[in-house]
Design an enzyme around this catalytic site. Structure first.
Site, short mmCIF file in Angstrom:
data_model
loop_
_atom_site.label_atom_id
_atom_site.label_comp_id
_atom_site.label_asym_id
_atom_site.label_seq_id
_atom_site.Cartn_x
_atom_site.Cartn_y
_atom_site.Cartn_z
N ARG A 148 -9.09 -95.25 10.62
CA ARG A 148 -8.71 -95.83 11.90
C ARG A 148 -7.90 -97.13 11.75
O ARG A 148 -7.29 -97.60 12.70
CB ARG A 148 -9.98 -96.08 12.75
CG ARG A 148 -10.59 -94.80 13.29
CD ARG A 148 -12.02 -95.00 13.77
NE ARG A 148 -12.98 -94.99 12.67
CZ ARG A 148 -14.30 -95.24 12.82
NH1 ARG A 148 -14.78 -95.52 14.00
NH2 ARG A 148 -15.09 -95.21 11.76
N GLN A 205 -16.48 -93.26 -6.20
CA GLN A 205 -16.87 -92.09 -5.43
C GLN A 205 -15.61 -91.27 -5.19
O GLN A 205 -14.74 -91.67 -4.41
CB GLN A 205 -17.49 -92.54 -4.09
CG GLN A 205 -17.93 -91.37 -3.22
CD GLN A 205 -18.05 -91.77 -1.75
OE1 GLN A 205 -17.56 -92.81 -1.33
NE2 GLN A 205 -18.73 -90.94 -0.98
N ASP A 226 -17.27 -103.09 5.43
CA ASP A 226 -16.59 -103.36 6.70
C ASP A 226 -17.50 -104.04 7.73
O ASP A 226 -17.19 -104.05 8.91
CB ASP A 226 -15.97 -102.07 7.26
CG ASP A 226 -17.01 -101.04 7.70
OD1 ASP A 226 -18.19 -101.19 7.35
OD2 ASP A 226 -16.63 -100.07 8.38
N ALA A 231 22.31 -137.69 7.45
CA ALA A 231 22.31 -136.35 8.05
C ALA A 231 23.18 -135.42 7.24
O ALA A 231 24.28 -135.78 6.83
CB ALA A 231 22.81 -136.43 9.48
C1 UD1 Z 1 -21.33 -96.21 9.84
C2 UD1 Z 1 -22.66 -95.54 10.19
C3 UD1 Z 1 -22.98 -95.84 11.65
C4 UD1 Z 1 -23.04 -97.33 11.86
C5 UD1 Z 1 -21.73 -98.00 11.38
C6 UD1 Z 1 -21.90 -99.49 11.39
C7 UD1 Z 1 -22.83 -93.52 8.84
C8 UD1 Z 1 -22.66 -92.06 8.79
N1 UD1 Z 1 -22.55 -94.12 10.00
O1 UD1 Z 1 -20.34 -95.62 10.65
O2 UD1 Z 1 -24.24 -95.28 11.98
O3 UD1 Z 1 -23.26 -97.63 13.22
O4 UD1 Z 1 -21.42 -97.61 10.05
O5 UD1 Z 1 -20.70 -100.16 11.10
O6 UD1 Z 1 -23.22 -94.12 7.86
N2 UD1 Z 1 -17.79 -95.31 2.90
C9 UD1 Z 1 -17.84 -94.93 1.58
N3 UD1 Z 1 -17.69 -93.61 1.25
C10 UD1 Z 1 -17.50 -92.66 2.19
C11 UD1 Z 1 -17.45 -93.04 3.54
C12 UD1 Z 1 -17.60 -94.37 3.87
O7 UD1 Z 1 -18.01 -95.78 0.69
O8 UD1 Z 1 -17.38 -91.49 1.79
C13 UD1 Z 1 -17.93 -96.73 3.23
C14 UD1 Z 1 -16.76 -97.27 4.03
O9 UD1 Z 1 -15.77 -97.78 3.15
C15 UD1 Z 1 -17.40 -98.34 4.88
C16 UD1 Z 1 -18.81 -97.87 5.06
O10 UD1 Z 1 -19.05 -96.90 4.07
O11 UD1 Z 1 -17.40 -99.59 4.22
C17 UD1 Z 1 -19.04 -97.26 6.44
O12 UD1 Z 1 -18.14 -96.18 6.62
P1 UD1 Z 1 -17.37 -95.97 8.00
O13 UD1 Z 1 -16.52 -94.77 7.84
O14 UD1 Z 1 -16.77 -97.21 8.44
O15 UD1 Z 1 -18.61 -95.57 8.92
P2 UD1 Z 1 -18.76 -95.85 10.45
O16 UD1 Z 1 -18.08 -94.79 11.20
O17 UD1 Z 1 -18.40 -97.25 10.74
MG MG Z 2 -17.42 -98.69 9.73
#
Ligand code: UD1
Ligand code: MG
Length: 475
Positions: free
Chosen positions: A16, A85, A114, A399
């Site tokens: 996003r 990962q 984040d 100047a």
């Molecule tokens: C996630 C939570 C949500 C919570 C929100 C809070 C899950 C499924 N959902 O959603 O319940 O309200 O955070 O901010 O956990 N990441 C990885 N590997 C991946 C996917 C993500 O390391 O495969 C990391 C991202 O870089 C990020 C964090 O995990 O730092 C959260 O991922 P993001 O995709 O932002 O999840 P949200 O949709 O925010």
């Molecule tokens: Mg997030």
């Protein structure tokens, strides 16, 4: 005390954000978000910290190493490891990659790359809540629509503090769950042994075909382990950054905090909503800052300094009583810039690395100063360039005058001794010295030194041709 080990999730693409920069490296108040999260990890007194990287892994890991070298020195540092990962199959999958690196005897604290603004006291409370036996979730309830955040689903009919049963991801939630206004911050703590057990049970049977970390809550509840929530009121601490709009919102919150702290110390900000600090700003007494200014790196403003509207000031020391007029750009870079007491700079001035202005120096509009020292009382008021120059006390630099400091290959120094008057539109071709008290006539191009006390003229003599008739059109 049970040791604390931390996982930081930072492998996600950050779809996003629509950016090629890994999300955790997007800057908040001038600093990558990951820096804040690493600070929080260090402040939690962690034994080990495993950073999960994936998207832009090399960049993210390089930043973490920089942090450990520089920023991290303020803390007792945890042992910092990174695990990659590949591919990124969700937050649960990310935690699964890191979990084997954490010993079973500890408490696992999961932080998100984040979610940058969580405070150490909050993490300490969360860890305390898990009491070495429970799953503890950090949540917030704003009473408003929880957007894309995971909803905290509690046992029915037992009120706001009923046991937590599950976290429902927004994209999978039933309408009744979507209406829940309490949401999950992405931060949890639990005994490592317990969490490893639930992580092993995750599946990707959901809307996004991802392994959700949040599903551990369901497994814990089924296992009749207690799931506790630490519900805090301060949304900024738990706000996640998933889009440029969320990043900008959090930026304003951070800036508002900076502004309030400075105003508490007596700094007079014309408008705290139009103030930006991306570094460290130290202010003396009676400092005034007009609207729209940006401060970067280490900046100090001594007593009585006034900064006009829309100035950018980076890596600089401004001494007492100096005035920086509007639209001035100061960037000291690694060498720094110093502005002496009582000096006047701008409007529209530019001070570059190594500019050292003494007391009461005046630098006016469209004047650029680089790697030059100006002794007290020197003035360059209009449209001029001083590069690699040493300017004596009380010099008046006219100047449009220029130090030609660069011969296409090397830089050379210009020395202008005390009380020299350089007329308008002169070119001083370095290296050369203009001796003390000398005067350089307007329009001169000097290619060698000028003696002290003399008038030096280096331009064609003016001639007039009386009765000169301009050509006229022939019929
Ligand atoms: C996630 C939570 C949500 C919570 C929100 C809070 C899950 C499924 N959902 O959603 O319940 O309200 O955070 O901010 O956990 N990441 C990885 N590997 C991946 C996917 C993500 O390391 O495969 C990391 C991202 O870089 C990020 C964090 O995990 O730092 C959260 O991922 P993001 O995709 O932002 O999840 P949200 O949709 O925010
Ligand atoms: Mg997030």
């Amino acid at each position: 005390m049970t040791p604390i080990d931390i996982i930081i999730l930072a492998a996600g693409l950050g779809t996003r954000m629509k950016s090629s920069l890994p999300k955790a490296l997007h800057r908040l108040a001038g600093r990558p978000m990951l820096g804040y999260v690493l600070d929080a990890a260090a402040a939690a007194g962690a034994r080990r910290c495993v950073l999960v990287t994936g998207h832009g892994a090399a960049e993210v890991e390089a930043y973490a190493q920089d942090w450990a070298r520089a920023d991290g020195q303020n803390h007792a540092q945890p042992e910092l490891l990174a695990v990659r990962q590949q591919p990124q199959l969700g937050t649960g999958h990310a935690a699964q990659q890191a979990a084997p690196l954490l010993p079973d005897d500890g408490i696992m604290l999961i932080l998100n790359g984040d979610v940058p603004l969580v405070q150490p006291e909050t993490l300490a409370r969360l860890i305390a809540l898990c009491e070495g036996a429970h799953l503890a979730l950090l949540t917030v309830d704003t009473g408003q629509d929880a957007g894309a955040y995971g909803r905290i689903v509690r046992a029915a009919a037992a009120g706001a503090d009923a046991p937590v049963r599950a976290i429902a991801e927004a994209r999978d939630a039933a309408p009744a769950e979507l209406a829940i206004t309490e949401w999950y911050s992405g931060i949890m703590a639990a005994p490592t042994r317990l969490l490893k057990k639930y992580l092993a049970l995750l599946t990707n049977n959901n809307a996004q075909r991802e392994f959700y970390l949040t599903d551990v809550v369901r497994h814990a509840a089924l296992d009749s382990a207690q799931v506790r929530a630490l519900r805090i009121a301060d949304v900024a601490q738990v706000a996640g950054v998933n889009s440029p709009a969320q990043l900008a919102e959090l930026e304003r919150q951070v800036q508002r905090r900076h502004a309030l702290r400075l105003m508490e110390d007596g700094v007079r900000l014309a408008d705290p909503a139009r103030f930006d600090l991306r570094g460290d700003l130290r202010c003396g007494q009676d400092v005034e800052i007009d609207i729209g200014c940006v401060f970067e790196g280490n900046v100090s403003l001594a007593d009585g300094v006034r900064v006009g509207a829309h100035c950018v000031i980076a890596h600089a020391r401004i001494e007492a009583g100096a005035v920086i007029h509007p639209f001035t750009h100061i960037d000291g870079g690694e060498q720094g810039v110093a502005v002496g007491p009582g000096a006047r700079v701008g409007p529209y001035a530019r001070l570059r690395p190594g500019a050292q202005l003494g007391a009461d120096v005046h630098i006016g509009n469209f004047v650029e100063v680089k790697n030059s020292t100006l002794a007290p009382g020197a003035k360059a008021n209009h449209l001029a360039y001083l590069g690699d120059a040493e300017v004596g006390a009380r010099v008046n630099y006219g100047a449009g005058s220029i130090t030609a400091n660069y011969d296409g290959a090397n830089k050379h120094r210009t020395v202008i001794e005390a009380d020299v008057h350089v007329g308008s539109n002169c070119v001083l071709v370095a290296p050369l010295t203009v001796g003390a008290g000398g005067t350089v006539a307007a329009g001169s191009t000097l290619t060698q030194s000028a003696p002290p006390g003399a008038l030096t003229v280096a331009r064609a003599r003016q001639k007039s041709y009386p009765g000169w008739r301009r050509p006229s059109k022939q019929d």
